[in-house]
Design a protein around this motif. Structure first.
Motif, PDB file in Angstrom:
ATOM      1  N   TRP A 146      -5.691  20.389 -18.517  1.00 65.45           N
ATOM      2  CA  TRP A 146      -4.800  21.524 -18.806  1.00 65.45           C
ATOM      3  C   TRP A 146      -3.676  21.611 -17.771  1.00 65.45           C
ATOM      4  CZ3 TRP A 146      -3.665  25.011 -22.430  1.00 65.45           C
ATOM      5  CH2 TRP A 146      -2.996  26.170 -22.062  1.00 65.45           C
ATOM      6  N   ALA A 147      -2.455  21.839 -18.265  1.00 63.39           N
ATOM      7  CA  ALA A 147      -1.255  22.053 -17.429  1.00 63.39           C
ATOM      8  C   ALA A 147      -0.878  20.818 -16.625  1.00 63.39           C
ATOM      9  CB  ALA A 147      -1.431  23.258 -16.507  1.00 63.39           C
ATOM     10  N   ARG A 148      -1.365  19.654 -17.010  1.00 66.61           N
ATOM     11  CA  ARG A 148      -0.939  18.419 -16.359  1.00 66.61           C
ATOM     12  C   ARG A 148       0.158  17.781 -17.220  1.00 66.61           C
ATOM     13  NH1 ARG A 148      -5.368  13.951 -15.463  1.00 66.61           N
ATOM     14  NH2 ARG A 148      -6.305  15.731 -14.390  1.00 66.61           N
ATOM     15  N   ARG A 149       1.310  17.565 -16.627  1.00 67.46           N
ATOM     16  CA  ARG A 149       2.426  17.009 -17.400  1.00 67.46           C
ATOM     17  C   ARG A 149       2.072  15.599 -17.891  1.00 67.46           C
ATOM     18  NH1 ARG A 149       6.980  19.940 -17.615  1.00 67.46           N
ATOM     19  NH2 ARG A 149       7.298  21.521 -16.010  1.00 67.46           N
ATOM     20  N   PRO A 150       2.253  15.359 -19.189  1.00 63.90           N
ATOM     21  CA  PRO A 150       1.960  14.014 -19.700  1.00 63.90           C
ATOM     22  C   PRO A 150       2.897  12.973 -19.090  1.00 63.90           C
ATOM     23  CG  PRO A 150       2.192  15.614 -21.492  1.00 63.90           C
ATOM     24  CD  PRO A 150       2.668  16.289 -20.250  1.00 63.90           C
ATOM     25  N   PHE A 151       2.356  11.815 -18.832  1.00 62.09           N
ATOM     26  CA  PHE A 151       3.153  10.664 -18.392  1.00 62.09           C
ATOM     27  C   PHE A 151       2.731   9.495 -19.264  1.00 62.09           C
ATOM     28  CE2 PHE A 151       4.111   6.885 -15.902  1.00 62.09           C
ATOM     29  CZ  PHE A 151       5.382   7.161 -15.410  1.00 62.09           C
ATOM     30  N   ARG A 152       3.535   9.206 -20.261  1.00 64.23           N
ATOM     31  CA  ARG A 152       3.222   8.164 -21.227  1.00 64.23           C
ATOM     32  C   ARG A 152       4.027   6.914 -20.915  1.00 64.23           C
ATOM     33  NH1 ARG A 152      -1.306   9.513 -23.748  1.00 64.23           N
ATOM     34  NH2 ARG A 152      -0.761   7.870 -25.254  1.00 64.23           N
ATOM     35  N   GLN A 153       3.349   5.782 -20.880  1.00 64.42           N
ATOM     36  CA  GLN A 153       3.986   4.511 -20.552  1.00 64.42           C
ATOM     37  C   GLN A 153       3.551   3.451 -21.555  1.00 64.42           C
ATOM     38  OE1 GLN A 153       3.320   3.245 -16.517  1.00 64.42           O
ATOM     39  NE2 GLN A 153       4.484   1.350 -16.734  1.00 64.42           N
ATOM     40  N   PRO A 154       4.105   3.474 -22.762  1.00 61.95           N
ATOM     41  CA  PRO A 154       3.708   2.489 -23.774  1.00 61.95           C
ATOM     42  C   PRO A 154       4.197   1.098 -23.416  1.00 61.95           C
ATOM     43  CG  PRO A 154       5.563   3.784 -24.561  1.00 61.95           C
ATOM     44  CD  PRO A 154       5.123   4.410 -23.278  1.00 61.95           C
TER      45      PRO A 154
END
Length: 504
Positions: free
Chosen positions: A260-268
């Motif tokens: 919860w409340a952790r900013r997503p960091f997406r690295q496809p």
């Protein structure tokens, strides 16, 4: 003949449209038919419900049972309809003497009557709370549902649900798991040696929510810099955390309260298809752009991504939404992400190296850069060069600021933006942009010459204004000055190959 009605929610998208489960028992040969565009998992509910009712000690009613999932034109999928169907059959057959109005149910039934968790219940619970109805879900989904519905109930077995509805309170309130309990290792910006220009660009990007492209040879720290962006961003607000959690809930991996409340960091990976990046599939689901909502989408090796996938990012970068249209449905997902990308200057990666290591021809370099279209590059706010460091720079002491120090400046800048316009600078539009970015006569002339010499589009012009406003906010300045405009132009000039920014 008898009829019972139970309410639940559909499983497609974040809107969670209401589905009415109507159960009719009439004369005829014993059978159970499910209508209303059920997919395979829903059609198989006939056997799960039949076994669960029998094993729980109920009588499976004789006669023709018709289960209608309305509206009829909305595809229904998943096992969440098992519990509503079972309760509808019990109510229609008179075995459950309870009022089902004001309740909504979701849950998959095991053959013995136990309730199994189902995915995507967080937005479902949110809409149910807004509708003012009670909610019953499986115990395995209670931690997720309890985040947004403080009065939701969790059950472990069909019999427990029936006893509770009959007036014997035996269900516990769904309690959320420890929110944000999963510790995340946040990389510190102080680990980065040198690269003052790239660090500055990263701070400006964080302060205003701008899209940033890192360009430089292999191994110079482009990915390292991008990985440190989450550590300098301000904490998520409650509404932002709720939006990100809702998208994660309906995804393949689901939502965990510990995140919860952790900013997503997406690295496809750069081999990701358009559907993986934007969303889609046979059953339209969110892609990387939506899973990065309110967070960061990092695209390393940008020119290596399929061109169709990159071009599909153009609309979400402007609107913050993804619209997926299929023959059977049209689904919209939020996609308000911050794009950070990285690329090499040429195919071998060593263009401009003082040692002359690059052997790429001009045609090869042009072809490599041509993989990125002009419209896509125009939607990026700035480019930062990440040059190769010398051995002395790598072995020297790190004198860069820590993430905590930079994050404090970024948070103050964002507070100014919220107080002034209610949004970060990257989203300023129309009259709000004109009001917040007033120029003096000298600065207006400077930008006019920049448009002529750099061939800037109107979109690029406005992005320069937003960049300048962010730079001013980092300084705590009320108005724009020439130094803010010139720095914004210098950050933008890398997106215009072969051209130089004009002087004042």
């Amino acid at each position: 003949m008898s009829l019972a009605v139970v309410y639940t929610r559909a499983s497609m998208g974040l809107d969670a449209p209401e589905v009415t489960v109507e159960v009719h028992i009439g004369p005829g040969l014993p059978s159970l038919a499910i209508v209303g565009l059920p997919e395979t998992a829903v059609r198989e509910a006939r056997e799960r419900v039949r076994s669960a009712l029998t094993m729980a000690g109920f009588e499976f009613p004789p006669g023709r049972i018709t289960v209608n999932l309305a509206p009829a034109d909305l595809p229904k999928g998943g096992g969440r309809y098992d519990l509503p169907i079972a309760l509808g059959i019990l109510s229609a057959s008179g075995q459950l003497q309870a009022r089902l109005e004001g309740w909504e149910f979701a849950g998959e039934l095991a053959l013995g009557g136990a309730l199994r968790p189902v995915p995507g219940l967080l937005p479902f619970a949110l809409r149910t709370r807004e509708a003012g109805r009670g909610l019953v879900v499986p115990e395995g989904s209670g931690a997720e549902v309890g985040v947004v519905h403080p009065e939701a109930l969790s059950a472990g077995h069909l019999l427990d649900v029936c006893r509770h509805l009959s007036g014997e309170p035996c269900l516990a309130v769904a309690r959320p798991g420890p929110l944000g309990a999963e510790a995340a290792a946040v990389a510190d910006l102080a680990d980065v040696r040198g690269q003052a220009g790239a660090r500055r660009a990263l701070e400006v990007a964080a302060a205003g929510g701008h899209a940033l492209l890192f360009s430089g040879p292999p191994g110079t720290g482009k990915s390292m810099l991008a990985a440190r962006l989450p550590g300098i961003l301000p904490p998520m607000t409650h509404s932002e955390a709720l939006e990100a959690a809702a998208v994660a809930s309906i995804s393949h991996h689901g939502f965990r309260p510990g995140q919860w409340a952790r900013r997503p960091f997406r690295q496809p990976h750069h081999s990701a298809s358009q559907a993986a990046l934007i969303g889609g599939g046979r059953k339209p689901g969110p892609g990387e752009a939506s899973l990065a909502h309110r967070g960061i989408l990092f695209l390393d090796e940008l020119p290596e991504f399929p061109r169709t996938a990159l071009e599909a990012l153009r609309e979400p970068l402007e609107t913050g939404e993804v619209h997926i249209s299929r023959a059977s449905a049209r689904v919209s997902y939020p996609a308000r992400f911050q794009l950070i990308a990285a690329m090499n200057p040429c195919p071998c990666g060593h263009l401009g190296d003082p040692g002359g290591r690059c052997r790429c021809t001009p045609e090869q370099v042009e072809r490599y850069r041509g993989r990125l279209s002009g419209p896509l590059m125009d939607r990026l706010d700035m480019q930062a060069d990440v040059p190769r460091l010398t051995a002395a720079e790598l072995q020297g002491r790190s004198e860069g600021e820590s993430s905590a120090t930079v994050r404090e400046r970024v948070a103050q800048a964002r507070d100014r933006q919220q107080a002034r316009a209610g949004v970060e600078n990257a989203r300023l539009q129309g009259q709000a942009l004109e009001r917040c970015c007033r120029l003096t006569r000298t600065d207006a002339g400077l930008l006019a010459r920049a448009m002529d010499q750099l061939g800037l589009s109107a979109r690029a012009y406005h992005r320069i204004l937003r960049l300048a406003r962010t730079i001013a906010d980092l300084e705590g300045a009320d108005g724009l000055a020439t130094r803010h405009i010139t720095e914004a132009l210098s950050l933008r000039r890398g997106l215009e190959p072969g051209r130089k920014a004009p002087g004042p």
